[in-house]
Scaffold this active site. Structure first.
Site, PDB file in Angstrom:
ATOM      1  N   ILE A   1     -18.094 -36.714 -32.427  1.00 19.61           N
ATOM      2  CA  ILE A   1     -16.728 -35.449 -32.712  1.00 19.61           C
ATOM      3  C   ILE A   1     -15.962 -35.603 -31.605  1.00 19.61           C
ATOM      4  CG2 ILE A   1     -18.588 -34.484 -34.508  1.00 19.61           C
ATOM      5  CD1 ILE A   1     -19.036 -32.522 -32.216  1.00 19.61           C
TER       6      ILE A   1
ATOM      7  N   HIS B   1     -29.683 -41.465 -27.488  1.00 24.71           N
ATOM      8  CA  HIS B   1     -28.473 -42.193 -27.662  1.00 24.71           C
ATOM      9  C   HIS B   1     -27.559 -42.716 -27.445  1.00 24.71           C
ATOM     10  CE1 HIS B   1     -27.055 -38.337 -25.738  1.00 24.71           C
ATOM     11  NE2 HIS B   1     -25.460 -38.653 -25.992  1.00 24.71           N
TER      12      HIS B   1
ATOM     13  N   HIS C   1     -23.608 -44.823 -27.344  1.00 19.36           N
ATOM     14  CA  HIS C   1     -22.414 -44.915 -27.692  1.00 19.36           C
ATOM     15  C   HIS C   1     -21.558 -45.874 -27.961  1.00 19.36           C
ATOM     16  CE1 HIS C   1     -22.144 -40.562 -25.974  1.00 19.36           C
ATOM     17  NE2 HIS C   1     -23.151 -40.855 -25.397  1.00 19.36           N
TER      18      HIS C   1
END
Length: 115
Positions: free
Chosen positions: A33, A102, A104
Site C-alpha cells: 500500500i 513477509h 518484499h
C-alpha cells in the site's frame, strides 16, 4: 499480535480491499500500500510465522515456496531480466514493522544497492 500485525491475516482471508495478485494454499502475494518502487509486492505465508528466526525444520518449505512465488511474480511482471530485489527484515533493529514474516519484491526501475 497487535492490530497492525493482524492486517496480514485479514488480507489472506480477503477481508480488506487489498489487491491480491497471487494466492494458493501456502502463500498470498499482494501489492504494497506504500510502494517503494514501481513494482512492490509483499509475499506472506498463509500460516502465522513471526520472523525469519521462526523458520524451522517443520516450516522451511513454506519459506522456499515464498521465494519461488516471488521469482514467478517477477517473471510475470517482466522485471526478471532487468533485475529486482527481494528484501526481508527481521525484528525491530532489522526494520521489521509488522510481526509477521513477509518478503518484499521490488523492481521496475534501477534500485539502489544496499552497500
Amino acid at each position: 499480535m497487535n492490530n497492525k500485525d493482524l492486517i496480514f491475516q485479514k488480507i489472506i482471508k480477503r477481508e480488506t480491499s487489498t489487491h491480491i495478485i497471487y494466492q494458493d494454499k501456502i502463500v498470498t502475494a499482494f501489492e504494497d500500500i506504500a510502494p517503494k518502487a514501481p513494482i512492490h509486492i509483499i509475499v506472506i505465508p498463509n500460516i502465522f510465522i513471526k520472523t525469519l528466526n521462526d523458520i524451522n525444520q517443520k516450516n522451511k518449505n513454506i519459506f522456499a515456496h515464498m521465494l519461488y512465488i516471488a521469482v514467478k511474480i517477477a517473471k510475470n511482471k517482466k522485471i526478471s531480466e532487468d533485475g529486482y530485489k527481494i528484501v526481508m527484515n527481521c525484528n525491530k533493529n532489522g526494520g521489521q514493522e509488522i510481526n509477521y514474516l513477509h518478503m518484499h519484491l521490488l523492481g521496475g526501475e534501477k534500485l539502489k544497492a544496499l552497500y
